[in-house]
Design a protein around this motif. Structure first.
Motif, PDB file in Angstrom:
ATOM      1  N   ARG A   1     -13.628  51.390-123.267  1.00 21.41           N
ATOM      2  CA  ARG A   1     -13.309  51.192-124.683  1.00 21.41           C
ATOM      3  C   ARG A   1     -12.306  52.245-125.155  1.00 21.41           C
ATOM      4  O   ARG A   1     -11.336  51.941-125.844  1.00 21.41           O
ATOM      5  CB  ARG A   1     -14.593  51.250-125.521  1.00 21.41           C
TER       6      ARG A   1
ATOM      7  N   GLU B   1      -8.368  51.682-126.513  1.00 21.72           N
ATOM      8  CA  GLU B   1      -7.841  52.247-127.764  1.00 21.72           C
ATOM      9  C   GLU B   1      -6.562  53.036-127.475  1.00 21.72           C
ATOM     10  O   GLU B   1      -5.565  52.911-128.187  1.00 21.72           O
ATOM     11  CB  GLU B   1      -8.887  53.148-128.410  1.00 21.72           C
TER      12      GLU B   1
ATOM     13  N   GLU C   1      -3.699  50.563-126.732  1.00 21.71           N
ATOM     14  CA  GLU C   1      -3.138  49.971-127.953  1.00 21.71           C
ATOM     15  C   GLU C   1      -2.221  50.959-128.668  1.00 21.71           C
ATOM     16  O   GLU C   1      -1.106  50.602-129.069  1.00 21.71           O
ATOM     17  CB  GLU C   1      -4.255  49.525-128.892  1.00 21.71           C
TER      18      GLU C   1
ATOM     19  N   TYR D   1     -13.820  42.777-123.408  1.00 21.19           N
ATOM     20  CA  TYR D   1     -12.500  42.408-123.924  1.00 21.19           C
ATOM     21  C   TYR D   1     -12.622  41.471-125.119  1.00 21.19           C
ATOM     22  O   TYR D   1     -11.946  41.653-126.131  1.00 21.19           O
ATOM     23  CB  TYR D   1     -11.639  41.783-122.824  1.00 21.19           C
TER      24      TYR D   1
ATOM     25  N   LYS E   1     -15.081  41.187-127.207  1.00 19.11           N
ATOM     26  CA  LYS E   1     -15.614  41.960-128.338  1.00 19.11           C
ATOM     27  C   LYS E   1     -14.516  42.747-129.046  1.00 19.11           C
ATOM     28  O   LYS E   1     -14.591  42.988-130.252  1.00 19.11           O
ATOM     29  CB  LYS E   1     -16.700  42.907-127.828  1.00 19.11           C
ATOM     30  N   HIS E   2     -13.485  43.137-128.301  1.00 17.63           N
ATOM     31  CA  HIS E   2     -12.413  43.958-128.868  1.00 17.63           C
ATOM     32  C   HIS E   2     -11.152  43.148-129.180  1.00 17.63           C
ATOM     33  O   HIS E   2     -10.058  43.712-129.292  1.00 17.63           O
ATOM     34  CB  HIS E   2     -12.107  45.131-127.939  1.00 17.63           C
TER      35      HIS E   2
ATOM     36  N   LYS F   1      -3.687  40.387-126.068  1.00 15.63           N
ATOM     37  CA  LYS F   1      -4.035  40.818-127.424  1.00 15.63           C
ATOM     38  C   LYS F   1      -2.756  41.148-128.156  1.00 15.63           C
ATOM     39  O   LYS F   1      -1.911  41.897-127.660  1.00 15.63           O
ATOM     40  CB  LYS F   1      -4.939  42.044-127.378  1.00 15.63           C
TER      41      LYS F   1
END
Length: 108
Positions: A45, A49, A52, A78, A80-81, A106
């Motif tokens: 996770r 972040e 991104e 993936y 979930k995010h 994404k």
């Protein structure tokens, strides 16, 4: 440990994902791997972040990543995010034939 692996034809991935983003605006990471003994500690996770933020700092607004279709934990994380599954590409991965790679995308 983060491994960058490129064992699938990039053209197959771009076709599957729609290739609607100019190459300069898309960032691709092939397979994020966390050491099994470190699972559940938030490393994946945290890396997503970082990924991104790094992409945005470099003018990329589309992220792409892939994972093994059998990796249900990664696929759930993936989703979930905010990642969407674009499809599955069969390939030989690190010498292993018959691997099914789930391609995810994404937009940020």
């Amino acid at each position: 440990t983060v491994h960058f692996l490129n064992q699938v034809d990039e053209a197959d991935l771009l076709t599957l994902m729609g290739d609607d983003a100019p190459a300069a605006e898309a960032m691709v990471l092939h397979t994020l791997v966390v050491e099994p003994s470190a699972n559940g500690r938030g490393y994946a996770r945290a890396f997503l972040e970082f990924y991104e933020n790094y992409a945005l700092e470099h003018g990329c607004h589309v992220l792409r990543i892939d994972t093994n279709a059998r990796n249900s934990a990664a696929r759930a994380m993936y989703a979930k995010h905010g990642w969407r599954e674009a499809g599955i590409v069969p390939c030989t991965f690190n010498g292993l034939p018959g691997v099914q790679l789930v391609c995810l995308e994404k937009k940020i």
